[in-house]
Scaffold this motif. Structure first.
Motif: not given
Length: 544
Positions: A247, A250, A254, A259, A261, A277, A359, A361
């Motif tokens: 986390d 990225y 993200t 996005d 994950i 998320f 992921s 979105s």
């Protein structure tokens, strides 16, 4: 000249019960004469040997663990049930240097009963994937199951030789918190259950995450004792830590794409989801680790989309696709529905999927997949849903021939709609009126279809509708209802606008093969409807 025996030694020599003393590693260091009288083994022949040599092989593990009842080999070669409760003696550093106790042959309890008790105990230990333990203040572990060697590498003797052993092997970063909990249990005034999570240093130097399920037992006039079960949860903890690292790793990427994950361990069914998320589905502030991965996801997915979502990732897990990507309606924490895209890829071991990651979105933030003006899905989502419908229909037909396909629930129809006189509305009233007309058309289309159907804006004044689980006659009726609804004049501000639609329809009965085949067929039928002012035109293979 031999040393004069002390009064206590004289007393031990006179006792009718056999007194046994061993060092920390079970070597016999003292036996009184009653040993020979009870067992038939000469005292001199037994001194310096391991007590375990005289124990039945099947009982060595239970004796080492702390069980006082076992079978001992007598001089005649027979094994007989005895009881030997060994009490530890410690040095100034509280390390066990010897154990001593009184050996008694058991005559009150039949051998069969003892065998059954022992077998039940062993079966219980074998079924527990963890270390069963008991401990007392100042003594350390009075019982420890043999699994300690498999999980941590230490023998039972090594662990029980020092009352401080556990404290000395808890990871330094976790020790202070663990000692607070441990000391509270030793000084408790009532019995209660508690739980600890900490790292333990194994004999190999490896760090093992432990979940310790414990209970303190408080009894009158007895030191507090604790019983518990230590479970190795290293894999689960490492997954949590890896997710956190991922986390963080990225987070910039993200954040740029907005996005979320996720990581799903299919062996434990534990799903980890990133903070983003949870933001997408409006679940801020809850735990990011979810036991029961599909149960968590299922609650988020609109009931009409659940089967399709599950089929998408299962199709990937069966090896038919290199990954999966599926759009669906998700319940937002605020109570509304949001369109999202869920995609991922699985990790396989020995041909079996053990993990998935990917992921999530928010399609409202991805212009190519979601139309901000009409709040409808766009072309990518429609094509994905149509591909899924084609695959389901084809699979059912392949399993049972034409009859099941006709009578089953996988039949579908594609509608392509083009508004009549839309350019004239824009030219006469302006683009702002044209935009409001598109919005009202979108709402009427949604009102005309069933919950599980899909309405999408493809471009300009072109809309597509996917009707699922519907036969050709019902699809044609639904298309005519849509045409009638769209022909009703629209009130836009002070303006009254009339703009019907030309609709082309193609059913799965046509047996076309690809997404583009269906869209071209529906488009052909739509132009035929527009050129002939038919309102609705159904594609026919014979006319194509």
């Amino acid at each position: 000249m031999p040393a004069t025996p002390t009064p206590s030694a004289h007393l031990l020599q006179l006792l009718p019960e056999a007194v046994v003393q061993t060092d920390a590693l079970w070597e016999i260091t003292y036996l009184n004469p009653a040993w020979h009288k009870l067992t038939g083994h000469p005292v001199e022949a037994a001194l310096g040997r391991s007590l375990l040599e005289f124990v039945h092989p099947d009982d060595v593990g239970t004796l080492r663990s702390g069980m006082p009842v076992f079978r001992l080999r007598f001089a005649d070669g027979d094994y007989r049930w005895v009881r030997l409760q060994l009490h530890p003696e410690s040095d100034a550093a509280n390390r066990v240097i010897s154990r001593q106790g009184v050996l008694i042959e058991i005559t009150e309890v039949t051998e069969q009963v003892l065998v059954e008790i022992r077998q039940r105990f062993l079966r219980l230990l074998e079924t527990i994937d963890g270390v069963v333990w008991e401990a007392e203040l100042g003594v350390g572990n009075t019982f420890l199951s043999p699994q300690v060697e498999r999980l941590f590498g230490y023998t039972v003797e090594e662990w029980r030789s020092d009352p401080r052993f556990w404290r000395m092997h808890v990871h330094p970063d976790d020790l202070a918190e663990a000692l607070v909990i441990d000391d509270a249990a030793y000084n408790a005034t009532h019995s209660y259950a508690y739980e600890m999570s900490y790292r333990l240093i194994a004999k190999s130097g490896k760090v093992v995450w432990v979940r310790d399920l414990c209970r303190v037992v408080v009894e009158p006039e007895r030191p507090n004792r604790m019983i518990g079960l230590m479970i190795d949860v290293t894999r689960q903890k490492n997954t949590e830590l890896e997710l956190l690292r991922s986390d963080n790793r990225y987070s910039l990427a993200t954040r740029g794409s907005n996005d979320g994950i996720w990581d799903w361990d299919l062996r434990t069914d534990v799903l980890h989801a990133s903070e983003r998320f949870h933001e997408i589905v409006g679940l801020d502030g809850i735990d990011h680790v979810h036991d029961g991965g599909w149960s968590f996801l299922e609650r988020l997915i609109d009931p009409d989309d659940r089967e399709r979502v599950q089929a998408a990732y299962r199709w990937h897990l069966s090896g038919n696709r290199p990954n999966f990507s599926v759009d669906f309606r998700a319940f937002h924490g605020s109570g509304r529905l949001v369109w999202v895209n869920w995609r991922g890829v699985a990790q396989f071991e020995g041909g079996v999927a053990v993990r998935m990651a990917g992921s999530l979105s928010d399609l409202a933030e991805r212009g190519s997949s979601y139309d901000a003006l009409t709040n409808l899905p766009g072309r990518p989502l429609f094509r994905d849903r149509l591909a899924h419908a084609i695959a389901l229909h084809r699979n059912e037909a392949a399993r049972g021939g034409d009859a099941p396909a006709r009578g089953g629930t996988t039949m579908f129809a594609v509608l392509v709609l083009d508004l009549n006189r839309f350019k004239a509305v824009n030219d006469t009233h302006g683009h702002h009126v044209g935009d409001q007309l598109l919005q009202q058309v979108a709402r009427r289309l949604e009102a005309c279809v069933r919950t599980g159907d899909l309405v999408a804006r493809m471009s300009g004044d072109e809309f597509n509708v996917l009707l699922e689980s519907i036969d050709p006659a019902e699809a044609a009726d639904r298309a005519r209802q849509i045409a009638a609804a769209l022909a009703v004049p629209y009130e836009i501000g002070a303006q009254t606008v009339t703009s019907g639609a030309s609709i082309g329809l193609v059913s799965s009965e046509s047996g076309l093969a690809t997404i583009d085949d269906y869209l071209r067929a529906a488009d052909t039928a739509m132009y035929r409807a527009k050129s002939r002012s038919l309102g609705v035109c159904v594609f026919s293979v014979e006319e194509s």
